[in-house]
Design a protein around this motif. Structure first.
Motif, PDB file in Angstrom:
ATOM      1  N   MET A 153      82.400 -58.185  21.049  1.00  0.00           N
ATOM      2  CA  MET A 153      81.098 -58.790  21.475  1.00  0.00           C
ATOM      3  C   MET A 153      80.813 -59.934  20.964  1.00  0.00           C
ATOM      4  SD  MET A 153      77.522 -56.748  21.979  1.00  0.00           S
ATOM      5  CE  MET A 153      77.695 -55.784  23.260  1.00  0.00           C
ATOM      6  N   ASN A 154      80.351 -61.060  21.744  1.00  0.00           N
ATOM      7  CA  ASN A 154      79.765 -62.487  21.159  1.00  0.00           C
ATOM      8  C   ASN A 154      78.335 -62.192  21.010  1.00  0.00           C
ATOM      9  OD1 ASN A 154      78.628 -63.415  23.528  1.00  0.00           O
ATOM     10  ND2 ASN A 154      80.817 -64.124  24.159  1.00  0.00           N
ATOM     11  N   CYS A 155      77.809 -63.613  20.534  1.00  0.00           N
ATOM     12  CA  CYS A 155      76.439 -63.549  20.041  1.00  0.00           C
ATOM     13  C   CYS A 155      75.679 -63.566  21.504  1.00  0.00           C
ATOM     14  CB  CYS A 155      76.218 -64.992  19.361  1.00  0.00           C
ATOM     15  SG  CYS A 155      76.764 -64.704  17.741  1.00  0.00           S
ATOM     16  N   ASP A 156      76.041 -64.309  22.362  1.00  0.00           N
ATOM     17  CA  ASP A 156      75.301 -64.427  23.610  1.00  0.00           C
ATOM     18  C   ASP A 156      74.944 -62.925  24.222  1.00  0.00           C
ATOM     19  OD1 ASP A 156      74.705 -67.093  23.528  1.00  0.00           O
ATOM     20  OD2 ASP A 156      76.590 -67.624  24.873  1.00  0.00           O
ATOM     21  N   GLU A 157      76.231 -62.231  24.294  1.00  0.00           N
ATOM     22  CA  GLU A 157      76.156 -61.021  24.743  1.00  0.00           C
ATOM     23  C   GLU A 157      75.109 -60.183  24.082  1.00  0.00           C
ATOM     24  OE1 GLU A 157      80.711 -60.694  26.809  1.00  0.00           O
ATOM     25  OE2 GLU A 157      80.140 -60.132  24.680  1.00  0.00           O
ATOM     26  N   ALA A 158      75.441 -60.115  22.564  1.00  0.00           N
ATOM     27  CA  ALA A 158      74.321 -59.349  21.845  1.00  0.00           C
ATOM     28  C   ALA A 158      73.005 -59.809  21.976  1.00  0.00           C
ATOM     29  CB  ALA A 158      74.995 -59.429  20.431  1.00  0.00           C
ATOM     30  N   ARG A 159      72.712 -60.925  22.185  1.00  0.00           N
ATOM     31  CA  ARG A 159      71.330 -61.383  22.329  1.00  0.00           C
ATOM     32  C   ARG A 159      70.621 -61.154  23.611  1.00  0.00           C
ATOM     33  NH1 ARG A 159      69.844 -66.134  18.309  1.00  0.00           N
ATOM     34  NH2 ARG A 159      71.101 -65.444  16.774  1.00  0.00           N
ATOM     35  N   ASP A 160      71.510 -60.953  24.782  1.00  0.00           N
ATOM     36  CA  ASP A 160      71.110 -60.486  26.080  1.00  0.00           C
ATOM     37  C   ASP A 160      70.974 -58.898  25.985  1.00  0.00           C
ATOM     38  OD1 ASP A 160      71.201 -62.718  27.250  1.00  0.00           O
ATOM     39  OD2 ASP A 160      73.144 -62.381  28.238  1.00  0.00           O
ATOM     40  N   LEU A 161      71.795 -58.108  25.323  1.00  0.00           N
ATOM     41  CA  LEU A 161      71.478 -56.616  25.185  1.00  0.00           C
ATOM     42  C   LEU A 161      70.607 -56.350  24.274  1.00  0.00           C
ATOM     43  CD1 LEU A 161      75.148 -55.505  25.677  1.00  0.00           C
ATOM     44  CD2 LEU A 161      73.186 -55.615  27.324  1.00  0.00           C
ATOM     45  N   MET A 162      70.012 -57.406  23.282  1.00  0.00           N
ATOM     46  CA  MET A 162      69.094 -56.767  22.466  1.00  0.00           C
ATOM     47  C   MET A 162      67.536 -56.265  22.918  1.00  0.00           C
ATOM     48  SD  MET A 162      69.001 -59.497  19.325  1.00  0.00           S
ATOM     49  CE  MET A 162      70.705 -59.695  18.467  1.00  0.00           C
ATOM     50  N   HIS A 163      67.182 -56.894  24.018  1.00  0.00           N
ATOM     51  CA  HIS A 163      65.882 -56.350  24.716  1.00  0.00           C
ATOM     52  C   HIS A 163      65.973 -54.790  25.166  1.00  0.00           C
ATOM     53  CE1 HIS A 163      63.894 -60.137  24.059  1.00  0.00           C
ATOM     54  NE2 HIS A 163      65.095 -60.765  24.245  1.00  0.00           N
ATOM     55  N   PRO A 164      67.110 -54.681  26.212  1.00  0.00           N
ATOM     56  CA  PRO A 164      67.284 -53.566  26.555  1.00  0.00           C
ATOM     57  C   PRO A 164      67.333 -52.366  25.406  1.00  0.00           C
ATOM     58  CG  PRO A 164      69.078 -54.757  27.306  1.00  0.00           C
ATOM     59  CD  PRO A 164      68.019 -55.729  26.856  1.00  0.00           C
ATOM     60  N   LEU A 165      67.990 -52.766  24.413  1.00  0.00           N
ATOM     61  CA  LEU A 165      68.175 -51.963  23.198  1.00  0.00           C
ATOM     62  C   LEU A 165      67.248 -51.471  22.632  1.00  0.00           C
ATOM     63  CD1 LEU A 165      70.239 -50.494  20.847  1.00  0.00           C
ATOM     64  CD2 LEU A 165      69.671 -52.697  19.543  1.00  0.00           C
ATOM     65  N   LEU A 166      65.982 -52.392  22.327  1.00  0.00           N
ATOM     66  CA  LEU A 166      64.638 -52.154  21.932  1.00  0.00           C
ATOM     67  C   LEU A 166      63.840 -51.390  22.919  1.00  0.00           C
ATOM     68  CD1 LEU A 166      63.770 -55.584  20.316  1.00  0.00           C
ATOM     69  CD2 LEU A 166      64.474 -53.645  19.133  1.00  0.00           C
ATOM     70  N   ASP A 167      64.184 -51.559  24.247  1.00  0.00           N
ATOM     71  CA  ASP A 167      63.335 -50.648  25.222  1.00  0.00           C
ATOM     72  C   ASP A 167      63.991 -49.519  25.524  1.00  0.00           C
ATOM     73  OD1 ASP A 167      61.480 -52.845  25.489  1.00  0.00           O
ATOM     74  OD2 ASP A 167      62.927 -53.862  26.765  1.00  0.00           O
ATOM     75  N   GLY A 168      65.232 -48.879  24.645  1.00  0.00           N
ATOM     76  CA  GLY A 168      65.674 -47.669  24.999  1.00  0.00           C
ATOM     77  C   GLY A 168      66.360 -47.704  26.412  1.00  0.00           C
ATOM     78  N   GLU A 169      66.897 -48.949  26.863  1.00  0.00           N
ATOM     79  CA  GLU A 169      67.520 -48.585  28.039  1.00  0.00           C
ATOM     80  C   GLU A 169      68.924 -48.863  28.055  1.00  0.00           C
ATOM     81  OE1 GLU A 169      65.931 -49.226  31.397  1.00  0.00           O
ATOM     82  OE2 GLU A 169      63.786 -49.044  30.934  1.00  0.00           O
ATOM     83  N   LEU A 170      69.545 -48.913  26.979  1.00  0.00           N
ATOM     84  CA  LEU A 170      71.014 -49.012  26.707  1.00  0.00           C
ATOM     85  C   LEU A 170      71.635 -47.689  26.514  1.00  0.00           C
ATOM     86  CD1 LEU A 170      72.208 -52.032  24.436  1.00  0.00           C
ATOM     87  CD2 LEU A 170      72.076 -51.763  27.051  1.00  0.00           C
ATOM     88  N   ASP A 171      72.966 -47.578  26.838  1.00  0.00           N
ATOM     89  CA  ASP A 171      73.498 -46.326  26.691  1.00  0.00           C
ATOM     90  C   ASP A 171      73.896 -46.375  25.299  1.00  0.00           C
ATOM     91  OD1 ASP A 171      75.955 -47.741  26.597  1.00  0.00           O
ATOM     92  OD2 ASP A 171      76.122 -47.606  28.596  1.00  0.00           O
TER      93      ASP A 171
END
Lengths: 252, 199
Positions: A1-19
């Motif tokens: 995973m690169n930085c761009d991908e990680a930063r996109d997924l941080m929000h759903p991570l914090l919102d409990g929306e990631l598997d």
């Protein structure tokens, strides 16, 4: 995973929306990348700040009342209103010591909402065709009927040996919540038993008399139970004891 | 939830399709299911509309909701209510000549009506004062965000909706919800930092 991908997924991570798999991937990336670690912790701080600041606006009580008044209400007989005002005064006085919140609520409502709801629900149930949604003397068809309809699916024990015949079940609104109502009968006397999650009625006395009905209240395993009937107080107490004992045996 | 349980259910089904449900039964169901979300609806209204219009919008929202309640198909009630409020807010704003959707709101008098402090953990007067100042400041900054970012932020952080529910309320795809939320947070954070630098 690169930085761009990680930063996109941080929000759903914090919102409990990631598997779990993707959540783990973001965290693993952040562990090895100081920039992304800083971004993640900054976003986390922002979320905490928002939460801690309590930015919701509680609705004014006057607005709640305006909306309430616009809804059709069950007719209230004058004698009951007077009785309930008497009750509210007594409860209000004893509540002053306990909690300013409850006093404020009573000032707005002028009556105990829970007890008022219970009496209204019982009166409504006694009208023709209102007693049950699921008419059955078989507890195996009444109990499953409640599943998924109410927060606290109640035990429905067979109390015929104690002289209380099961008539059926129903949904009713008590204290602003949908609750289970189980209907039993002894001789010609209907008993409505309301089962509400939480300690909704903990300020009600265990035994009350309301407009010719006896009301019994107790709590068990985090649920509040209210039995109301024109049965005499002693027999209603027997019912409560029988229900309580049988419910404990069936293990809910 | 309403599938065949005797005569009364049939009557309710008839009512749901518009044949005139017993109004009292309908009102009781509405009280139990919709009214508990009043604070959520009011909160969204306060962030979408000028303060003077918020109460009317909420009342209109609940009146409409009650009118449509018979045909409400089930599922979570909160997003359904918030979607109605959003529509009411949009039509109110469209009707007000002086306001353009997307215009920034100003939050006036916010300090006087923070949540009451009872029920919270006891804290010193100093910390509660700081908290109040934070709240006033944050509310103003959120009110200053462009409308499409402000609404997703409020729906997520204050109304506690999932991305899917926010998509239902706003009519935007879930991917758009996610990217707007990311933008909203970045804008809010920048505004906070800019303010701290000034101070």
């Amino acid at each position: 995973m690169n930085c761009d991908e990680a930063r996109d997924l941080m929000h759903p991570l914090l919102d409990g929306e990631l598997d779990a798999k993707h959540a783990r991937a973001v965290e693993v990336h952040a562990e090895g990348c100081t920039g992304c670690a800083a971004e993640l912790s900054s976003l986390r701080d922002l979320q905490k700040t928002i939460f801690a600041a309590q930015l919701c606006y509680p609705a004014p009580e006057s607005l709640r009342l305006r909306i309430e008044r616009a809804l059709p209400r069950p007719a209230i007989r004058p004698s009951r209103r007077e009785w309930l005002q008497g009750f509210a005064l007594g409860a209000g006085l004893s509540a002053i010591a306990a909690s300013g919140v409850f006093v404020a609520v009573l000032r707005e409502d002028k009556e105990s909402p829970i007890l008022s709801d219970i009496v209204s629900a019982h009166l409504r149930a006694l009208e023709p065709d209102h007693l049950t949604d699921v008419p059955s003397s078989d507890r195996h068809s009444v109990k499953p009927w409640f599943n998924g309809k109410v927060d606290a699916a109640p035990p429905v024990p067979d109390l015929s040996a104690e002289g209380f015949a099961l008539i059926g079940g129903r949904l009713d609104a008590i204290g602003g919540k949908m609750v289970a109502a189980i209907v039993y009968k002894k001789r010609a006397h209907i008993i409505n038993l309301f089962v509400a999650p939480g300690a909704a009625g903990e300020r009600l006395p265990a035994i009350e008399k309301a407009q010719g009905f006896n009301v019994r209240h107790w709590t068990e395993d985090g649920v509040s139970l209210f039995a109301i009937s024109d049965l005499n107080a002693a027999e209603l107490a027997d019912f409560a004891a029988a229900f309580s004992a049988a419910a404990a045996q069936t293990g809910k | 939830m309403r599938i065949g349980f005797g005569a009364r259910q049939t009557r309710r089904d008839a009512a749901a399709s518009g044949a005139g449900e017993d109004e009292e039964t309908k009102a009781n169901r509405f009280r139990a299911l919709a009214l508990p979300h009043l604070n959520d609806v009011y909160t969204l209204a306060r962030y979408l509309l000028p303060r003077a219009d918020a109460e009317d919008a909420v009342q209109e929202c609940f009146l409409r909701a009650f009118r449509y309640f018979g045909s409400f198909g089930g599922g979570p009630v909160k997003p359904w209510l918030l979607a109605i409020l959003r529509n009411v807010a949009r039509s109110q704003r469209a009707g007000a000549a002086s306001l353009v959707f997307g215009e920034e709101l100003s939050v006036g008098g916010a300090a006087q009506e923070l949540p009451p402090l009872w029920g919270e953990a006891p804290e010193s007067p100093e910390t509660s004062l700081i908290k109040r100042e934070d709240a006033v400041r944050l509310r103003q900054l959120i009110a200053g965000l462009p409308a499409e970012f402000r609404e997703v932020l409020v729906l997520r952080e204050l109304n506690d909706l999932s991305y899917r529910e926010i998509a239902q309320v706003t009519g935007a795809p879930e991917g758009t919800v996610m990217s707007r939320l990311a933008r909203a947070r970045k804008m809010l954070r920048e505004a906070l930092e800019a303010q701290e630098e000034k101070a």
